[in-house]
Design a protein around this motif. Structure first.
Motif, short mmCIF file in Angstrom:
data_model
loop_
_atom_site.label_atom_id
_atom_site.label_comp_id
_atom_site.label_asym_id
_atom_site.label_seq_id
_atom_site.Cartn_x
_atom_site.Cartn_y
_atom_site.Cartn_z
N PRO A 1 0.75 -0.99 0.08
CA PRO A 1 0.23 0.04 -0.13
C PRO A 1 0.90 1.22 0.10
O PRO A 1 1.94 1.28 0.76
N SER A 2 0.59 2.33 -0.66
CA SER A 2 1.32 3.42 -0.80
C SER A 2 0.75 4.36 0.21
O SER A 2 -0.37 4.01 0.42
N LEU A 3 1.34 5.38 0.39
CA LEU A 3 0.91 6.62 1.30
C LEU A 3 -0.47 6.98 0.75
O LEU A 3 -1.37 7.07 1.51
N LYS A 4 -0.71 7.32 -0.43
CA LYS A 4 -1.94 7.90 -0.95
C LYS A 4 -2.90 6.83 -1.16
O LYS A 4 -4.10 6.73 -0.68
#
Lengths: 249, 389
Positions: A186-189
């Motif tokens: 999972p990315s920050l966004k």
């Protein structure tokens, strides 16, 4: 393409498991739960096929207690569009879970329904296959490579000593094996976006299961090893012990 | 054993996200990079790809739009994982100068590309051989000639230049002797380093105690377009100062991450290592220094959250930000020392990582600001005593 993916939360594989006082469940105190690793392959496949199709929807389903929402957010953070948690306490057996999932998924008009090939906590390998049966859909289990061209599905399965290639048409139920892809982090966004994605809670009532867990036991503690000697001189004694004591050769 | 940081459940999603990125970069990776004195390129690329270094860029420019509290958790977790944020933290906050003082065109041109990880802005050129903290004495001069500025001078300890596409540069645009206030006449530029070598900028790497890549820079008639100027000419000193509080809080969080790493290593080793038929941690001489170091890390962590809370609320936080940085740097250094002592000879071996982390956390006593400068700030501006320098 409309894709459903089913997710189970399982204890982190590094967690030290303690059997609860009832002798047939695990003590969840302090246990860290993570998405079932095989389900992560299914999630990645769902996101990737939707991206490739350029349109559609991905929905993650889970069945369990409300705390499962945390684990479902991981799927939403990876890129799944929305989630549905079938709220159910206790530990239903695979068939009960499959019936509840099939009822919910059956009305969704999905082209593809994805599962991990098994959950790493109970090793049952059941739910995906049962859901396919209940929905009267074809099922390809333990898929290690998957391509979809229009509505033509080609899947590879690792069988004893080789690879089996099978084909079928959508809609289909697939259970994913490792090797099918590398799940994205999972990315920050993605994590921020996941907080705003819809996660629906639906209470379900499950019937009594067909299978009852009566006891749960930890494997016996490993015994200390035995050093029989060093160099070629020790070989006969080692062979003797492996054959007669350990009975492995 | 449970997490020794009671705040580990706060911001759990951010912590887990960062831990997931850091996990593949294990002890073996850091030992390899350290042995080769290399910049950890793959590690920084992975953090960038997942968007963690764009945390402070507002969402309208494609960033994460997080608070300083949340961003500090990211850096804490990087250090807690056994890595060091020194290689990458500047990509998170150097863009603040563009965000706060850049023109709408500059913001639109650079911030989305920085947020997407296409442009690296992680170099900040202020310090010179004869002027560091005494910033107004810098001699590097940018002279306006038509649509260009021509830069001449020298900078030192300028980090990550070789891993940056853009660099913030502080230079005099009016000589010191011609300004009314010594803080006037300094200007900030956003320099595009991609214009290549042989253009009047020489970069000379400095080998040093840690391997985050740092350099000397030599400008000889180095030309930059006039529109590289950020904000108004002559106001640069103010522009660089107003990013300092956020930086102090973020650095404090890195120290806290180090502190917990050292304490965790030390308590585990002290519990497992058997000498004279019992764990060494049973000896008060071993156990109590670890407990003491832990107490100081926890206390520093509270000041870090207090500074971050005030910053995010838009309230003055100069004292708290500076105190947090000093307390956290002291605490991480104490924890490092205790950890090394607990490990004894094994602490000096590469394979336990204590040696590398020990060197890395020592830097926080010196950079980005030395402990004495914080004490002088507190003495003068918080306690109202006479200026000490």
């Amino acid at each position: 393409m409309k894709i459903a993916v089913c997710l189970k939360r399982v204890p982190d594989t590094t967690t030290k498991i303690v059997v609860a006082g009832d002798g047939k469940s695990i003590d969840e105190t302090g246990v860290k739960f993570v998405p079932n690793p095989y389900d992560e392959y299914a999630i990645e496949a769902a996101i990737a096929f939707k991206e490739k199709a350029g349109a559609g929807e991905t929905v993650v389903y889970s069945l369990g207690a409300d705390v499962a929402q945390e684990t479902m957010r991981t799927a939403l953070a990876m890129g799944i569009d929305r989630g549905v948690l079938l709220q159910s306490p206790g530990s239903p057996d695979g068939f009960e879970v499959a019936k509840a999932l099939a009822t919910e998924i059956g009305t969704g008009g999905f082209d593809l329904v994805l599962f991990g090939k098994m959950a790493v906590d109970d090793y049952n390998h059941q739910v995906g296959i049962m859901v396919a049966e209940l929905l009267e859909l074809p099922c390809i289990s333990a898929v290690s490579a998957l391509t979809i061209d229009g509505s033509a599905v080609t899947a590879e399965r690792e069988v004893e000593g080789g690879v089996e290639v099978v084909t079928c048409q959508l809609p289909v139920v697939i259970t994913a094996d490792k090797g099918i892809n590398t799940p994205r982090l999972p990315s920050l966004k993605g994590i921020m976006a996941a907080k705003k994605k819809p996660l629906e809670l639906k209470p379900v009532t499950l019937g009594p299961g067909g299978v009852t867990v009566t006891a749960l036991a930890l494997p016996p503690e490993r015994q200390a090893g035995k050093i029989v000697g060093e160099g070629p001189d020790a070989v006969p004694a080692l062979v003797q012990l492996l054959r007669n004591e350990a009975k492995v050769i | 054993m449970s997490d020794i940081n009671p705040r580990a459940r706060d911001y759990a999603d951010i912590r887990q996200g960062v831990r997931d990125v850091c996990a593949p970069f294990d002890s073996a990776y850091w030992q390899r990079v350290d042995r080769a004195s290399e910049y950890p390129e793959e590690f920084v690329a992975a953090l960038t790809r997942a968007g963690w270094l764009a945390a402070l860029i507002p969402e309208e420019f494609g960033g994460g739009g997080l608070s300083v509290t949340e961003a500090s958790v990211i850096l804490e977790e990087i250090n807690r994982s056994g890595a060091n944020s020194g290689a990458c933290h500047a990509q998170m906050y150097v863009m603040g100068t563009v965000l706060r003082h850049g023109s709408p065109e500059q913001k639109k041109r650079y911030l989305p590309a920085i947020a997407a990880g296409q442009l690296r802005l992680q170099s900040f050129a202020v310090t010179e051989p004869t002027a560091g903290t005494d910033t107004t004495k810098i001699k590097t001069f940018a002279e306006r000639r038509g649509d260009r500025y021509v830069v001449n001078g020298q900078k030192v300890w300028i980090s990550r230049v070789q891993h940056s596409d853009l660099m913030i540069l502080l230079a005099r645009t009016t000589p010191l002797e011609k300004v009314k206030k010594r803080t006037d006449g300094l200007s900030v530029f956003l320099v595009d380093l991609r214009q290549g070598g042989g253009t009047g900028l020489t970069v000379r790497p400095i080998e040093n105690l840690v391997h985050h890549e740092t350099n000397e820079l030599f400008f000889e008639n180095y030309e930059i377009p006039a529109d590289s100027l950020i904000g108004e000419e002559g106001l640069g000193f103010k522009y660089i100062l107003d990013g300092m509080n956020a930086e102090r809080i973020l650095i404090a969080a890195e120290c806290v991450g180090d502190g917990y790493w050292f304490i965790d290593k030390a308590r585990t080793y002290a519990t497992e290592r058997i000498v004279f038929d019992r764990p060494i941690g049973r000896n008060q001489g071993v156990q109590f220094p670890i407990a003491q170091a832990y107490a100081n890390v926890r206390a520093a962590d509270l000041m870090r959250y207090e500074g971050a809370r005030l910053f995010d609320a838009g309230e003055p936080c100069g004292a708290e930000a500076n105190l947090a940085k000093m307390l956290a740097a002291d605490a991480s250094w104490q924890a490092a020392n205790v950890c090394l002592q607990t490990f004894g000879g094994f602490g000096f071996a590469n394979e336990y990582d204590v040696k590398r982390k020990f060197r890395e956390t020592r830097l926080y006593q010196v950079a980005p600001i030395s402990t004495n400068l914080i004490l002088s700030f507190v003495g003068e501006h918080v306690l109202g005593m006479p200026r000490s320098f």
